[in-house]
Design a protein around this motif. Structure first.
Motif, PDB file in Angstrom:
ATOM      1  N   HIS A  80      24.476  13.318  24.356  1.00  0.00           N
ATOM      2  CA  HIS A  80      25.860  13.134  23.933  1.00  0.00           C
ATOM      3  C   HIS A  80      26.226  14.171  22.877  1.00  0.00           C
ATOM      4  N   ARG A  81      27.458  14.625  22.940  1.00  0.00           N
ATOM      5  CA  ARG A  81      27.935  15.566  21.934  1.00  0.00           C
ATOM      6  C   ARG A  81      29.339  15.175  21.487  1.00  0.00           C
ATOM      7  N   SER A  82      29.626  15.401  20.235  1.00  0.00           N
ATOM      8  CA  SER A  82      30.989  15.241  19.751  1.00  0.00           C
ATOM      9  C   SER A  82      31.796  16.437  20.218  1.00  0.00           C
ATOM     10  N   PHE A  83      33.081  16.237  20.403  1.00  0.00           N
ATOM     11  CA  PHE A  83      33.906  17.334  20.898  1.00  0.00           C
ATOM     12  C   PHE A  83      33.877  18.502  19.905  1.00  0.00           C
ATOM     13  N   GLY A  84      33.661  19.713  20.462  1.00  0.00           N
ATOM     14  CA  GLY A  84      33.620  20.901  19.618  1.00  0.00           C
ATOM     15  C   GLY A  84      32.279  21.151  18.974  1.00  0.00           C
ATOM     16  N   HIS A  85      31.275  20.334  19.290  1.00  0.00           N
ATOM     17  CA  HIS A  85      29.956  20.495  18.680  1.00  0.00           C
ATOM     18  C   HIS A  85      28.898  20.644  19.769  1.00  0.00           C
ATOM     19  N   ARG A  86      27.801  21.272  19.396  1.00  0.00           N
ATOM     20  CA  ARG A  86      26.668  21.363  20.306  1.00  0.00           C
ATOM     21  C   ARG A  86      26.025  19.989  20.458  1.00  0.00           C
ATOM     22  N   PRO A  87      25.420  19.721  21.611  1.00  0.00           N
ATOM     23  CA  PRO A  87      24.749  18.425  21.779  1.00  0.00           C
ATOM     24  C   PRO A  87      23.544  18.302  20.870  1.00  0.00           C
ATOM     25  N   GLY A  88      23.332  17.124  20.336  1.00  0.00           N
ATOM     26  CA  GLY A  88      22.147  16.895  19.526  1.00  0.00           C
ATOM     27  C   GLY A  88      21.037  16.303  20.366  1.00  0.00           C
ATOM     28  N   LYS A  89      20.164  15.531  19.744  1.00  0.00           N
ATOM     29  CA  LYS A  89      19.055  14.918  20.471  1.00  0.00           C
ATOM     30  C   LYS A  89      19.360  13.483  20.883  1.00  0.00           C
ATOM     31  N   THR A  90      20.580  13.028  20.613  1.00  0.00           N
ATOM     32  CA  THR A  90      20.969  11.668  20.993  1.00  0.00           C
ATOM     33  C   THR A  90      21.101  11.588  22.512  1.00  0.00           C
ATOM     34  N   PHE A  91      20.311  10.714  23.108  1.00  0.00           N
ATOM     35  CA  PHE A  91      20.243  10.595  24.569  1.00  0.00           C
ATOM     36  C   PHE A  91      20.875   9.267  24.974  1.00  0.00           C
ATOM     37  N   ILE A  92      21.999   9.348  25.660  1.00  0.00           N
ATOM     38  CA  ILE A  92      22.721   8.160  26.106  1.00  0.00           C
ATOM     39  C   ILE A  92      22.277   7.807  27.522  1.00  0.00           C
ATOM     40  N   CYS A  93      21.988   6.552  27.767  1.00  0.00           N
ATOM     41  CA  CYS A  93      21.570   6.116  29.096  1.00  0.00           C
ATOM     42  C   CYS A  93      22.413   4.921  29.537  1.00  0.00           C
ATOM     43  N   LEU A  94      23.032   5.070  30.711  1.00  0.00           N
ATOM     44  CA  LEU A  94      23.802   3.993  31.326  1.00  0.00           C
ATOM     45  C   LEU A  94      23.077   3.543  32.586  1.00  0.00           C
ATOM     46  N   ARG A 148      24.873  -1.338  31.777  1.00  0.00           N
ATOM     47  CA  ARG A 148      24.372  -1.570  30.429  1.00  0.00           C
ATOM     48  C   ARG A 148      24.049  -0.213  29.814  1.00  0.00           C
ATOM     49  N   LYS A 149      24.028  -0.168  28.491  1.00  0.00           N
ATOM     50  CA  LYS A 149      23.845   1.106  27.780  1.00  0.00           C
ATOM     51  C   LYS A 149      22.780   0.967  26.704  1.00  0.00           C
ATOM     52  N   PHE A 150      21.967   2.009  26.551  1.00  0.00           N
ATOM     53  CA  PHE A 150      21.083   2.078  25.394  1.00  0.00           C
ATOM     54  C   PHE A 150      20.929   3.531  24.976  1.00  0.00           C
ATOM     55  N   VAL A 151      20.628   3.724  23.706  1.00  0.00           N
ATOM     56  CA  VAL A 151      20.582   5.050  23.098  1.00  0.00           C
ATOM     57  C   VAL A 151      19.177   5.324  22.596  1.00  0.00           C
ATOM     58  N   SER A 152      18.710   6.565  22.804  1.00  0.00           N
ATOM     59  CA  SER A 152      17.395   6.963  22.293  1.00  0.00           C
ATOM     60  C   SER A 152      17.477   8.409  21.844  1.00  0.00           C
ATOM     61  N   MET A 153      16.360   8.944  21.386  1.00  0.00           N
ATOM     62  CA  MET A 153      16.275  10.344  20.969  1.00  0.00           C
ATOM     63  C   MET A 153      15.322  11.069  21.902  1.00  0.00           C
ATOM     64  N   GLN A 154      15.764  12.207  22.465  1.00  0.00           N
ATOM     65  CA  GLN A 154      14.923  13.002  23.354  1.00  0.00           C
ATOM     66  C   GLN A 154      15.028  14.474  22.962  1.00  0.00           C
ATOM     67  N   ASP A 155      13.903  15.186  23.029  1.00  0.00           N
ATOM     68  CA  ASP A 155      13.916  16.617  22.721  1.00  0.00           C
ATOM     69  C   ASP A 155      13.554  17.465  23.935  1.00  0.00           C
ATOM     70  N   ASP A 156      13.544  16.844  25.127  1.00  0.00           N
ATOM     71  CA  ASP A 156      13.245  17.578  26.353  1.00  0.00           C
ATOM     72  C   ASP A 156      14.534  17.853  27.120  1.00  0.00           C
ATOM     73  N   HIS A 157      14.521  18.954  27.862  1.00  0.00           N
ATOM     74  CA  HIS A 157      15.685  19.317  28.661  1.00  0.00           C
ATOM     75  C   HIS A 157      15.297  19.387  30.126  1.00  0.00           C
ATOM     76  N   PHE A 158      16.308  19.481  30.984  1.00  0.00           N
ATOM     77  CA  PHE A 158      16.072  19.354  32.418  1.00  0.00           C
ATOM     78  C   PHE A 158      16.918  20.378  33.161  1.00  0.00           C
ATOM     79  N   THR A 159      16.326  20.994  34.172  1.00  0.00           N
ATOM     80  CA  THR A 159      17.064  21.937  34.984  1.00  0.00           C
ATOM     81  C   THR A 159      17.736  21.194  36.136  1.00  0.00           C
ATOM     82  N   HIS A 160      18.605  21.903  36.869  1.00  0.00           N
ATOM     83  CA  HIS A 160      19.304  21.268  37.984  1.00  0.00           C
ATOM     84  C   HIS A 160      18.327  20.729  39.021  1.00  0.00           C
TER      85      HIS A 160
END
Length: 362
Positions: free
Chosen positions: A169-183, A193-205
């Motif tokens: 998740h990112r705030s408008f106008g800002h780079r995304p942080g490590k906050t990982f939103i899951c629906l 349902r929704k829960f939030v965690s912290m992740q430092d890994d990225h994923f390609t297409h």
């Protein structure tokens, strides 16, 4: 579930069941019109379980082919047993892209309308439009207005499924942080349902297309290839599984995540070899190398080759223009499908593991 006990003509019940359980779904649905008895037989829970049990042993490749950005995609199904056939998604009155596949169901996202998702069974032509989430729109995920990870989890025994959308998740106008939103959408409750965690890994297409559902958990390969990211749907908990010690991402090696007969599997591709590991013990994370395949016969295709699905008997792989199957017992390569037009995107860009099952998505 009680097995039907009526006998049909000169054949015992068990023989009739086994014959019908091996029919393609389109042919099977036509048998419902033969008589009321056959309609009840094919609709019986025992038979559905038997049919799906046999179907999951024959994974296929589903390829999304689009002539242009404005036209609807057609689906090409490549089956090791029955060859190549075309499947239509014309029952979805929308232009969609297939985002995930699991046990006969597809999760599709609307191309013109961001945040609109469908679950369908292309073989039975059943469709469900997922309700809109009340949470913040998916367009606030990074990087392209879509969820970074899309997962579909289908339990054949309970006929229950979940759709997972996750991203940074990112705030408008800002780079995304490590906050990982899951629906997570649950078909039983028909709610998100929704829960939030912290992740430092990225994923390609392509990494996010290769999602594996086993042990009621979804598994994705991280972009670094250092581990597998796991979402436990029982407890809404993220964790990681280490890769085999021998796996290396350096020196031109590429690593992919697949399923193999109900097990998690990792395939490493180098210039000359394809090495296959299977997670034999899920609890203690014990990997075992089960095959090592030479690319000598198809050396020119190796730079663009991409594994899609596998069993202990064969591996399906896609190149830019072809779908190949490698028969593991005979060590023989065979071309299953080839693009005839000048499609710009390589086949592996939109290829999915698929199974033909009786699974209701309503």
């Amino acid at each position: 579930m009680n097995q039907p006990s009526t006998e049909y003509g000169i054949f015992p019940d068990e023989v009739i069941l086994q014959i019908l359980a091996r029919l393609p779904i389109k042919s099977l649905l036509r048998t419902k019109r033969v008589c009321k008895l056959w309609y009840r037989l094919v609709s019986d829970r025992f038979f559905i379980h038997l049919y799906n049990e046999l179907s999951v042993r024959n994974p296929m490749v589903l390829i999304e082919v689009s002539e242009s950005s404005e036209s609807r995609s057609s689906l090409i199904c490549v089956d090791n047993l029955r060859g190549v056939s075309e499947i239509s998604l014309d029952f979805i009155k929308d232009r969609v892209k297939v985002r995930a596949s699991c046990n006969g169901l597809l999760c599709c996202s609307s191309i013109p309308d961001k945040g609109v998702y469908y679950v369908c069974n292309p073989m039975t032509r059943q469709l469900k439009l997922l309700p809109r989430s009340r949470e913040r729109p998916v367009t606030r995920f990074h990087p392209d207005g879509e969820a970074t990870l899309v997962g579909l989890a289908c339990n054949l025994l309970t006929q229950r499924y979940s759709v997972v959308l996750a991203g940074y998740h990112r705030s408008f106008g800002h780079r995304p942080g490590k906050t990982f939103i899951c629906l997570v959408f649950d078909s039983e409750s028909n709610k998100w349902r929704k829960f939030v965690s912290m992740q430092d890994d990225h994923f390609t297409h392509m990494n996010r297309n290769q999602v594996v559902f086993i042990h009621n958990s979804l598994h994705w390969m991280t972009e670094s290839g250092s581990c597998v990211l796991v979402l436990d749907l029982n407890y809404d908990i993220w964790r990681k599984i280490s890769l085999p010690d021998e796996v290396s991402r350096g020196s031109g090696n590429r690593v992919y995540l697949l399923e193999s007969d109900g097990h998690l599997s990792v395939i490493q591709i180098s210039e000359v070899w394809m090495s296959i590991w299977v997670l034999k013990d899920y609890e203690i994370e014990k990997w075992e190398m089960v095959d090592r395949v030479s690319f000598r016969c198809i050396r020119g295709m190796v730079p663009g080759i991409f594994p899609i699905s596998q069993t202990s008997e064969h591996v399906f792989l896609a190149t830019h223009k072809q779908v190949l199957v490698y028969q593991r017992n005979s060590r023989v390569w065979k071309e299953m499908y080839s693009v005839k037009n000048s499609s710009t995107l390589p086949l592996w860009f939109s290829a999915h593991n698929f199974r033909s099952t009786i699974f209701s998505c309503r």
